[in-house]
Structure formats: structure tokens, C-alpha cells
Design a protein around this motif. Structure first.
Motif, PDB file in Angstrom:
ATOM      1  N   UNK A 172       0.815  -1.212   0.000  1.00 48.37           N
ATOM      2  CA  UNK A 172       0.000   0.000   0.000  1.00 48.37           C
ATOM      3  C   UNK A 172       0.850   1.265   0.000  1.00 48.37           C
ATOM      4  N   UNK A 173       2.061   1.187   0.568  1.00 50.27           N
ATOM      5  CA  UNK A 173       2.959   2.343   0.511  1.00 50.27           C
ATOM      6  C   UNK A 173       3.318   2.665  -0.930  1.00 50.27           C
ATOM      7  N   UNK A 174       3.695   1.644  -1.685  1.00 47.79           N
ATOM      8  CA  UNK A 174       4.052   1.848  -3.085  1.00 47.79           C
ATOM      9  C   UNK A 174       2.831   2.314  -3.888  1.00 47.79           C
ATOM     10  N   UNK A 175       1.688   1.723  -3.608  1.00 47.60           N
ATOM     11  CA  UNK A 175       0.482   2.090  -4.346  1.00 47.60           C
ATOM     12  C   UNK A 175       0.119   3.549  -4.103  1.00 47.60           C
ATOM     13  N   UNK A 176       0.205   3.990  -2.835  1.00 52.96           N
ATOM     14  CA  UNK A 176      -0.149   5.359  -2.507  1.00 52.96           C
ATOM     15  C   UNK A 176       0.820   6.350  -3.153  1.00 52.96           C
ATOM     16  N   UNK A 177       2.120   6.056  -3.084  1.00 51.09           N
ATOM     17  CA  UNK A 177       3.094   6.977  -3.669  1.00 51.09           C
ATOM     18  C   UNK A 177       3.028   6.972  -5.191  1.00 51.09           C
ATOM     19  N   UNK A 178       2.670   5.853  -5.780  1.00 54.46           N
ATOM     20  CA  UNK A 178       2.447   5.815  -7.229  1.00 54.46           C
ATOM     21  C   UNK A 178       1.264   6.708  -7.595  1.00 54.46           C
ATOM     22  N   UNK A 179       0.239   6.691  -6.741  1.00 56.94           N
ATOM     23  CA  UNK A 179      -0.916   7.570  -6.946  1.00 56.94           C
ATOM     24  C   UNK A 179      -0.492   9.033  -6.879  1.00 56.94           C
ATOM     25  N   UNK A 180       0.327   9.390  -5.900  1.00 56.66           N
ATOM     26  CA  UNK A 180       0.789  10.768  -5.770  1.00 56.66           C
ATOM     27  C   UNK A 180       1.582  11.197  -6.999  1.00 56.66           C
ATOM     28  N   UNK A 181       2.426  10.297  -7.505  1.00 55.48           N
ATOM     29  CA  UNK A 181       3.207  10.616  -8.700  1.00 55.48           C
ATOM     30  C   UNK A 181       2.288  10.858  -9.892  1.00 55.48           C
ATOM     31  N   UNK A 182       1.269  10.025 -10.030  1.00 56.39           N
ATOM     32  CA  UNK A 182       0.329  10.194 -11.146  1.00 56.39           C
ATOM     33  C   UNK A 182      -0.404  11.523 -11.046  1.00 56.39           C
ATOM     34  N   UNK A 183      -0.835  11.882  -9.843  1.00 57.56           N
ATOM     35  CA  UNK A 183      -1.542  13.144  -9.654  1.00 57.56           C
ATOM     36  C   UNK A 183      -0.633  14.338  -9.972  1.00 57.56           C
ATOM     37  N   UNK A 184       0.625  14.248  -9.559  1.00 62.48           N
ATOM     38  CA  UNK A 184       1.564  15.335  -9.844  1.00 62.48           C
ATOM     39  C   UNK A 184       1.770  15.495 -11.342  1.00 62.48           C
ATOM     40  N   UNK A 185       1.954  14.381 -12.032  1.00 60.64           N
ATOM     41  CA  UNK A 185       2.240  14.433 -13.466  1.00 60.64           C
ATOM     42  C   UNK A 185       1.001  14.794 -14.281  1.00 60.64           C
ATOM     43  N   UNK A 186      -0.127  14.163 -13.967  1.00 64.14           N
ATOM     44  CA  UNK A 186      -1.329  14.356 -14.786  1.00 64.14           C
ATOM     45  C   UNK A 186      -1.993  15.702 -14.541  1.00 64.14           C
ATOM     46  N   UNK A 187      -1.901  16.214 -13.311  1.00 61.97           N
ATOM     47  CA  UNK A 187      -2.601  17.451 -12.968  1.00 61.97           C
ATOM     48  C   UNK A 187      -1.661  18.630 -12.758  1.00 61.97           C
ATOM     49  N   UNK A 188      -0.361  18.404 -12.975  1.00 65.26           N
ATOM     50  CA  UNK A 188       0.605  19.493 -12.904  1.00 65.26           C
ATOM     51  C   UNK A 188       0.796  20.083 -11.519  1.00 65.26           C
ATOM     52  N   UNK A 189       0.539  19.291 -10.482  1.00 67.33           N
ATOM     53  CA  UNK A 189       0.645  19.807  -9.117  1.00 67.33           C
ATOM     54  C   UNK A 189       2.074  19.677  -8.589  1.00 67.33           C
ATOM     55  N   UNK A 190       2.390  20.536  -7.660  1.00 66.32           N
ATOM     56  CA  UNK A 190       3.640  20.439  -6.908  1.00 66.32           C
ATOM     57  C   UNK A 190       3.329  19.656  -5.642  1.00 66.32           C
ATOM     58  N   UNK A 191       3.816  18.413  -5.551  1.00 65.43           N
ATOM     59  CA  UNK A 191       3.512  17.551  -4.400  1.00 65.43           C
ATOM     60  C   UNK A 191       4.805  17.223  -3.667  1.00 65.43           C
ATOM     61  N   UNK A 192       4.831  17.571  -2.393  1.00 68.28           N
ATOM     62  CA  UNK A 192       5.982  17.329  -1.525  1.00 68.28           C
ATOM     63  C   UNK A 192       5.524  16.472  -0.357  1.00 68.28           C
ATOM     64  N   UNK A 193       6.176  15.318  -0.166  1.00 70.83           N
ATOM     65  CA  UNK A 193       5.795  14.441   0.946  1.00 70.83           C
ATOM     66  C   UNK A 193       7.030  14.005   1.710  1.00 70.83           C
ATOM     67  N   UNK A 194       6.911  13.949   3.035  1.00 67.65           N
ATOM     68  CA  UNK A 194       8.011  13.464   3.861  1.00 67.65           C
ATOM     69  C   UNK A 194       7.881  11.952   4.021  1.00 67.65           C
ATOM     70  N   UNK A 195       9.016  11.298   4.139  1.00 69.68           N
ATOM     71  CA  UNK A 195       9.001   9.844   4.262  1.00 69.68           C
ATOM     72  C   UNK A 195      10.291   9.345   4.885  1.00 69.68           C
ATOM     73  N   UNK A 196      10.203   8.187   5.561  1.00 70.24           N
ATOM     74  CA  UNK A 196      11.384   7.465   6.029  1.00 70.24           C
ATOM     75  C   UNK A 196      11.745   6.329   5.073  1.00 70.24           C
ATOM     76  N   UNK A 197      10.909   6.117   4.061  1.00 70.91           N
ATOM     77  CA  UNK A 197      11.093   4.993   3.141  1.00 70.91           C
ATOM     78  C   UNK A 197      12.035   5.405   2.011  1.00 70.91           C
ATOM     79  N   UNK A 198      13.332   5.156   2.203  1.00 65.48           N
ATOM     80  CA  UNK A 198      14.306   5.586   1.205  1.00 65.48           C
ATOM     81  C   UNK A 198      14.111   4.883  -0.133  1.00 65.48           C
ATOM     82  N   UNK A 199      13.743   3.598  -0.080  1.00 66.46           N
ATOM     83  CA  UNK A 199      13.569   2.864  -1.335  1.00 66.46           C
ATOM     84  C   UNK A 199      12.393   3.428  -2.138  1.00 66.46           C
ATOM     85  N   UNK A 200      11.313   3.793  -1.460  1.00 63.36           N
ATOM     86  CA  UNK A 200      10.162   4.382  -2.147  1.00 63.36           C
ATOM     87  C   UNK A 200      10.534   5.746  -2.723  1.00 63.36           C
TER      88      UNK A 200
END
Length: 252
Positions: A172-200
Motif C-alpha cells: 500500500x505504501x508503493x500504491x499510494x506513492x504511485x498515486x501521488x506521482x500520477x496526480x503530480x504528473x497528470x494534474x501538474x501539481x507540486x507535491x511534496x511528501x516526507x518519508x522514512x522509506x528511502x527505497x520508495x
């Protein structure tokens, strides 16, 4: 776009960031990383206008947030916090509708256009079928999607998220961050998220903002991977970084 100009912040006698100049681009997903206690949440709260004790400037699309009223900020930036949200007896569509508050009339009445935006926001995160459900009967991942839908309904060019994957399992971590990437790219948004997941961060983010007190390094992900900053900063955690194969834990 988010721009920091000669930005400094800290608390008590401790300086977290000093005279930082950095830009977070629009149309991309940026991961904010750093060791525990280095100020990731503090920085996000400052950008969101929730922490006013700092030096320098925070600019959103060229405007200094210190010159913006609360209602103006609400149309520029949405903030999804790290707290678990469980709202009993309130339907998901009503939670998402809160994002329309900056635009509804003086008594907060929803118009047909607002309802359409709520429906589209739910659809964007794959939660249309949950519109009439209540969040107290949903999983953490489902609830997090609803909170992102609320941010989308706010229709801001900038979205901040503080540890959005904290309570999720790995898929679900990968799925959620993939969703955020899609929203940033498709809708032109600036999305900044903090994380401890270096691999993600390294596999899904377009760029990485790394807090290395008192500095903030902002680089495209591929450049950050080659820079050596990550390996140096997290070496005490037993992390060995291979730019080709990703993060590898030592002694494995």
C-alpha cells in the motif's frame, strides 16, 4: 512551485536549516527525507503557514506566504497531516467536501459544481465506491486516500503530505506513492511528501529534498543517487546505497 529564499528555522537553541535557497518544482513528486529529528515536519508546517517563526522567505508561485491571508493560502496549498483520521458517522463524500470550504458561499452551501469536484476527487484516488461509507469502518490505506481526495477537492497547485505512508503495509505504501506521482504528473501539481522509506523515495519520486542540517539538498532523484549525500547521511543506520540496485541494508 515552492521556493525557499535565505530560509532559516529551528527551535530553542537548535538550528535545523540555515539560509537555505531551494525550489520544489510543479508537475513533479518530491520526497522530503532526513534523519529523525532533523525537521521534516517542521519544514512542512512552515511551508503550510502553520509555523511562522522562521527567517527568510517562503514563496508559493512567486508570492511570499507571509503576505497571504488564510483564505488565499487555502486556495494555494493543501496539507495532509500524519495523524490517523477516523471520523464516525460522517460519510466519505462529506469529508472530501470539506476541501471545498474555501470556495463555498458564506453559509458554506455546496453548489452543483462543488459536488462534481468532490465526485471527481474521489474518482481520482479510486474511491468512488466509498462515497457513502464512514471512515471508522475503513482501512488506514483507504482513509489516507480519502484525505488525499479532500486535498484534491481543495484544488490547490501545491499539496504537502507528512509521512502519508506511516500506517500502511509495503504494497500500500508503493500504491499510494504511485498515486501521488500520477496526480503530480497528470494534474501538474507540486507535491511534496516526507518519508522514512528511502527505497520508495528513490524509486517513485521525481526529485528528492534531503535535510542535512543546516542544509537542504534538492536534486532530481538520479542526481541525488549519485551525489553520495544519502549514503553519507544514513551510514550510521547501516545503509549501503547502490545507485543501480537501490538501498541495501548492510550485513544482509
Amino acid at each position: 512551485m515552492i521556493r525557499l529564499h535565505d530560509f532559516s528555522i529551528g527551535y530553542d537553541e537548535r538550528t535545523l536549516l540555515r539560509e537555505v535557497n531551494a525550489a520544489i518544482p510543479k508537475g513533479s513528486l518530491t520526497a522530503l527525507i532526513g534523519r529523525n529529528g532533523t525537521g521534516k515536519s517542521t519544514l512542512l508546517r512552515a511551508i503550510a503557514g502553520l509555523k511562522r517563526r522562521y527567517a527568510g522567505e517562503i514563496l508559493l508561485d512567486g508570492r511570499d506566504i507571509s503576505d497571504m491571508r488564510a483564505d488565499e493560502m487555502a486556495k494555494k496549498l493543501a496539507f495532509v497531516t500524519t495523524e490517523r483520521t477516523r471520523i464516525a458517522n460522517l460519510k466519505c463524500e462529506d469529508v472530501v467536501a470539506v476541501g471545498r470550504a474555501p470556495y463555498t458561499n458564506w453559509i458554506g452551501r455546496m453548489q452543483d459544481a462543488d459536488r462534481e469536484i468532490v465526485a471527481r476527487s474521489l474518482a481520482s484516488v479510486g474511491m468512488s465506491d466509498y462515497a457513502l461509507r464512514t471512515m471508522d469502518k475503513m482501512s488506514d490505506g483507504e482513509c489516507q486516500r480519502i484525505m488525499i481526495a479532500r486535498a484534491l477537492a481543495q484544488q490547490t497547485p501545491v499539496i504537502l503530505l507528512d509521512e502519508p505512508t506511516s500506517f500502511l503495509d509495503l504494497p500500500n505504501r508503493y500504491e499510494l506513492c504511485s498515486l501521488l506521482a500520477r496526480l503530480a504528473h497528470d494534474e501538474g501539481k507540486c507535491i511534496l511528501f516526507s518519508t522514512h522509506e528511502l527505497d520508495i523515495a528513490l524509486s517513485l519520486a521525481d526529485s528528492i529534498a534531503l535535510i542535512d542540517p543546516p542544509q537542504l539538498h534538492c536534486l532530481p532523484t538520479a542526481e541525488m543517487a549519485r551525489s553520495g549525500h544519502i549514503e553519507r547521511l544514513f551510514s550510521n543506520d547501516g545503509v549501503r546505497f547502490d545507485p543501480v540496485n537501490g538501498i541495501v541494508k548492510a550485513n544482509t
